[in-house]
Design an enzyme around this catalytic site. Structure first.
Site, PDB file in Angstrom:
ATOM      1  N   CYS A   1     -10.995   3.328   0.164  1.00  0.00           N
ATOM      2  CA  CYS A   1      -9.564   3.569   0.419  1.00  0.00           C
ATOM      3  C   CYS A   1      -9.215   2.652   1.574  1.00  0.00           C
ATOM      4  O   CYS A   1      -9.960   2.589   2.563  1.00  0.00           O
ATOM      5  CB  CYS A   1      -9.331   5.022   0.800  1.00  0.00           C
TER       6      CYS A   1
ATOM      7  N   CYS B   1      -4.249  -1.193  -2.169  1.00  0.00           N
ATOM      8  CA  CYS B   1      -4.404   0.259  -2.217  1.00  0.00           C
ATOM      9  C   CYS B   1      -5.296   0.570  -3.414  1.00  0.00           C
ATOM     10  O   CYS B   1      -4.940   0.233  -4.553  1.00  0.00           O
ATOM     11  CB  CYS B   1      -3.026   0.885  -2.397  1.00  0.00           C
TER      12      CYS B   1
ATOM     13  N   ASP C   1       0.864  -1.183   0.000  1.00  0.00           N
ATOM     14  CA  ASP C   1       0.000   0.000   0.000  1.00  0.00           C
ATOM     15  C   ASP C   1       0.901   1.235   0.000  1.00  0.00           C
ATOM     16  O   ASP C   1       2.101   1.132   0.260  1.00  0.00           O
ATOM     17  CB  ASP C   1      -0.884  -0.023   1.265  1.00  0.00           C
TER      18      ASP C   1
HETATM   19  N1  DGL Z   1      -4.689   3.390   0.994  1.00  0.00           N
HETATM   20  C1  DGL Z   1      -4.814   4.032  -0.248  1.00  0.00           C
HETATM   21  C2  DGL Z   1      -6.089   3.620  -0.995  1.00  0.00           C
HETATM   22  O1  DGL Z   1      -6.614   2.561  -0.767  1.00  0.00           O
HETATM   23  C3  DGL Z   1      -4.574   5.479  -0.430  1.00  0.00           C
HETATM   24  C4  DGL Z   1      -4.058   6.395   0.588  1.00  0.00           C
HETATM   25  C5  DGL Z   1      -3.175   7.442  -0.012  1.00  0.00           C
HETATM   26  O2  DGL Z   1      -3.665   8.505  -0.409  1.00  0.00           O
HETATM   27  O3  DGL Z   1      -1.986   7.166  -0.091  1.00  0.00           O
HETATM   28  O4  DGL Z   1      -6.558   4.343  -1.838  1.00  0.00           O
END
Ligand code: DGL
Length: 258
Positions: A185, A74, A11
């Site tokens: 997210c 992610c 991620d």
């Molecule tokens: N954890 C990430 C997602 O699922 C994004 C967080 C970030 O902005 O880095 O979109």
């Protein structure tokens, strides 16, 4: 590839740990390398090209350690770089995550689906395409909550400041009949309880992580890459940031149950 090799999960930072929790629950006997790119988080405010470059660096690191599959835990990286990485690494089994819009839309009739995701996820083709498919079946609205990413990266997920900021965001969609929320997210599930309290107990919350974990099981099964033995697997924690607090924070988030 060999079934005894580890699985890479990554991620932009610590959010993907919410996906790792689901994966390890289904596949406790596997070995994992969790890679958080916290030195470069957040990805959600970056241009597509930069996200592709950053994720390529992470892929190279994981491949050099002999992983048998990579989970892009992610949504931002999956949307901006998922297809790009599949094209670049055709031999590598890759599992990407996407906002759980489909189950949310199909779960009930009437009301509004609110998708919470990063600005990058919301602007990318992958999400626009999902909207095209489902917009006839439900009212769908969205917004980003960058403050949650920030809070999770600092382990500050219960603060009054975060609650206030989310209350203000939710006030903007008051009266729109939101009855389903998609956590698009992977950082957001760590504040699921706070989101539920603000949105109300009758609002259903959807998270793409369990579906992603099942997709990994399917891919490994198809390629005969699942470990067959009964053993307790391991997790190696890696991060691009040199902040010494991140290891303890990663483990704390991993064992957090909301
Ligand atoms: N954890 C990430 C997602 O699922 C994004 C967080 C970030 O902005 O880095 O979109």
């Amino acid at each position: 590839m060999d079934a005894n090799q580890p699985i890479g999960v990554f991620d932009s930072g610590l959010g993907g740990i919410s996906v790792l929790r689901e994966i390890t629950a289904l596949l406790p006997g596997e070995d994992y390398i969790y890679y958080g790119d916290s030195a470069n988080a957040p990805y959600g405010v970056r241009p597509t090209e930069e996200i592709r470059q950053l994720t390529t660096v992470v892929f190279e690191k994981l491949i050099a350690q002999g992983v048998k599959a990579i989970v892009i835990a992610c949504n931002t990286a999956s949307s901006a770089a998922g297809e790009f990485l599949r094209g670049k690494y055709p031999q590598m089994p890759i599992v990407a995550i996407e906002p759980a819009v489909k189950p949310a839309v199909l779960s009930k009739k009437g009301g509004t689906v609110l998708v919470l995701a990063t600005a990058a996820t919301l602007r990318e083709h992958k999400f626009r395409h999902l909207l095209e498919i489902y917009k006839g079946q439900a009212e769908i609205i969205d917004f980003a909550c960058p403050e949650i990413v920030e809070a999770v990266e600092h382990g500050d997920i219960r603060s009054a400041g975060l609650r206030k900021s989310l209350e203000e965001r939710f006030a903007l969609v008051k009266g729109k009949g939101v009855n389903r929320i998609v956590l698009g997210c992977t950082h957001y599930p760590f504040v699921r309880k706070m989101i539920q309290e603000i949105a109300g107990s009758d609002v259903m919350i959807f998270d793409g992580a369990p579906g992603t974990a099942r997709q990994l099981v399917r891919q490994l099964t198809e390629r005969n890459l699942l470990r067959g033995d009964s053993r307790k697997g391991s997790i190696v924690w890696q991060n691009s940031s040199v902040d010494p607090a991140l290891l303890a924070l990663s483990k704390r988030l991993f064992s957090l149950r909301e």
